[in-house]
Design an enzyme around this catalytic site. Structure first.
Site, PDB file in Angstrom:
ATOM      1  N   ILE A 190       0.857  -1.188   0.000  1.00  0.00           N
ATOM      2  CA  ILE A 190       0.000   0.000   0.000  1.00  0.00           C
ATOM      3  C   ILE A 190       0.889   1.233   0.000  1.00  0.00           C
ATOM      4  CG2 ILE A 190      -1.864   1.219   1.167  1.00  0.00           C
ATOM      5  CD1 ILE A 190      -2.267  -1.492   2.743  1.00  0.00           C
ATOM      6  N   LYS A 191       0.705   2.074  -1.003  1.00  0.00           N
ATOM      7  CA  LYS A 191       1.555   3.251  -1.168  1.00  0.00           C
ATOM      8  C   LYS A 191       0.900   4.450  -0.480  1.00  0.00           C
ATOM      9  CE  LYS A 191       4.565   4.744  -4.961  1.00  0.00           C
ATOM     10  NZ  LYS A 191       4.672   4.808  -6.429  1.00  0.00           N
TER      11      LYS A 191
END
Length: 236
Positions: free
Chosen positions: A89-90
């Site tokens: 997850i960025k």
């Protein structure tokens, strides 16, 4: 890549390019971002992501949250995490108001998620990110070395120090982001970076590694000559 320990990730949002890079066997992961998706004309984020994961099921892929509000970012993060086990997850290190994402990073890290913290440009941000990670989690710290260079700043000292900080916590990898040229791969390796992201344009130059410079000179002149002929120009 022979002689190098750094992992090369492909940066982009065109599925055909991603699959092509995957099939070479040289690419060890993938990153995307909203700007790349806009450029690629992506209309349905979740459908795009799930298609990519289906075609590339066994390498890390980073998908970014889109919201600017931290509560909404958290909800997006939970949803993105559900898309696949190979998903990172960025999360941007700050929002558009300049507010730190560290509390959210810590909250998500406590869930055991793999995170890719992006848009980092200072060593203070690197330290803040590292403090927010839970022990035992796998994470990526994306430092935008290319944007440092665009600002007239030598990224090498920063990346070396960032590598030292990141490697204090097992499971954390330093990523040299926003690469501008093929030689950045060698610079990133020298700095102790674990990963570098490269666009398709840079990846297309990989066959040039190790090429004899005289041969490269000859190919350059041949390219000029080909263009001259196609244009029909003449000085005389």
């Amino acid at each position: 890549m022979k002689g190098l320990s750094i992992k090369v990730f492909a940066d982009g949002a065109v599925i055909e390019d991603m699959v092509k890079a995957y099939e070479t066997g040289d690419i060890k992961g993938f990153t995307t971002n909203p700007s790349l998706m806009k450029k690629a004309g992506i209309q349905d984020y979740e459908a795009f992501a799930k298609d990519v994961i289906q075609k590339i099921p066994d390498l890390p892929i980073s998908f970014e949250v889109f919201e600017d509000d931290f509560d909404l970012m958290e909800k997006e993060a939970h949803k993105i995490a559900s898309w696949g086990e190979n998903v990172y997850i960025k999360i941007p290190i700050i929002n558009t108001k300049g507010e730190s994402s560290a509390p959210l990073i810590h909250k998500l890290s406590k869930c055991g998620y793999s995170l890719n913290i992006t848009a980092i440009l200072t060593l203070d941000q690197v330290r803040e990110t590292m403090d927010a990670f839970e022990l035992g989690t796998k994470n990526i710290v994306s430092v935008f070395a290319g944007r440092m260079a665009d600002a007239g700043v030598d990224p090498i000292p920063y990346m070396k120090e960032a590598a030292t900080i990141c490697h204090e916590k097992p499971g954390t990898e330093l990523l040299w982001a926003s690469s501008r040229e093929l030689y950045n791969i060698f610079q990133a390796e020298e700095c102790g970076s674990d990963i570098i992201t490269c666009t398709p344009a840079i990846l297309s130059k990989l066959p040039n590694i190790g090429k004899d410079l005289y041969q490269l000179s000859l190919e350059t002149v041949q390219g000029f000559n080909k263009d001259v002929k196609s244009l029909g120009y003449s000085v005389l």
